[in-house]
Design an enzyme around this catalytic site. Sequence first.
Site, PDB file in Angstrom:
ATOM      1  CG  ASP A   1      -1.760   1.685   1.329  1.00  0.00           C
ATOM      2  OD1 ASP A   1      -1.786   1.476   0.671  1.00  0.00           O
ATOM      3  OD2 ASP A   1      -1.891   2.094   2.158  1.00  0.00           O
TER       4      ASP A   1
ATOM      5  CG  ASP B   1      -1.866   7.437   1.204  1.00  0.00           C
ATOM      6  OD1 ASP B   1      -1.859   8.577   1.259  1.00  0.00           O
ATOM      7  OD2 ASP B   1      -3.131   7.515   0.270  1.00  0.00           O
TER       8      ASP B   1
END
Length: 251
Positions: free
Chosen positions: A21, A23
């Site tokens: 991922d 963020d």
Amino acid sequence: MPIDGKSSLSRLAPLEAILFDIDGTLCDSDPFHYEAFREMLLEMGYNNGVPITEEFFAEKISGKHNDDIGHFLFPDWEHERAMKWMEDKEVTFRRLAAEKLQPVDGLQKLCKWVKDQGLKHAAVTNAPRVNAEFMLTKLGLDKFFHVLVVGSECERAKPFPEPYMKALEVLKASPEHTFVFEDSVSGIKAGVAAGMPVIGITTRNPGQSLLDAGATFIIKDYEDPKLWKALKELEKKETLIMTPSEGNGDY
């Protein structure tokens, strides 16, 4: 001694790929998202002019796709109006993060390990592509990943598994030989639903919520000894697999 079975990655040997991922996983971006939402919602008098809290942000906004956030915040608005507001929010986020965005501790060390191992790697995010590319550039990782998968460009975004399944398909990697790094409940559910173990990073979200979502184990950051112990166990297992038997029971 082997690490605790719940924290073991050795069953993935030979490891083919790692999915990340962005963020909260590659960088601690949530404070800038929170500030952008807080600032813009306050300006428009949302919640009767009472600023949103970090707890509200973590529970209702963090890790979710912009379509879902827009619908939640503005259920009476037309979709186009909500999406225009979200686009403006992303501009505010990039302005706030431009000079202060920092990688999660130990990220460069881990990226070097990934390259040294010759592993496939992809970034998989619910962020808009412009945000994702902005963050990767700021982190000096714009040329690192083999592929960038964006949730809005898939049939369904996280917490559904499609973004991670798409990454596996593009990389030609198997879920049985791949794992994921995630920091949000939504992202962990997506990785688990795609059939992969997920390591949860407690950048901002409570560790128990990540475990409850299905994380295999949790780490503070990429310097965490638990992570490197798991990776060493995985390397050891791969060595055993790749080293032919000499016929005397030893490897």
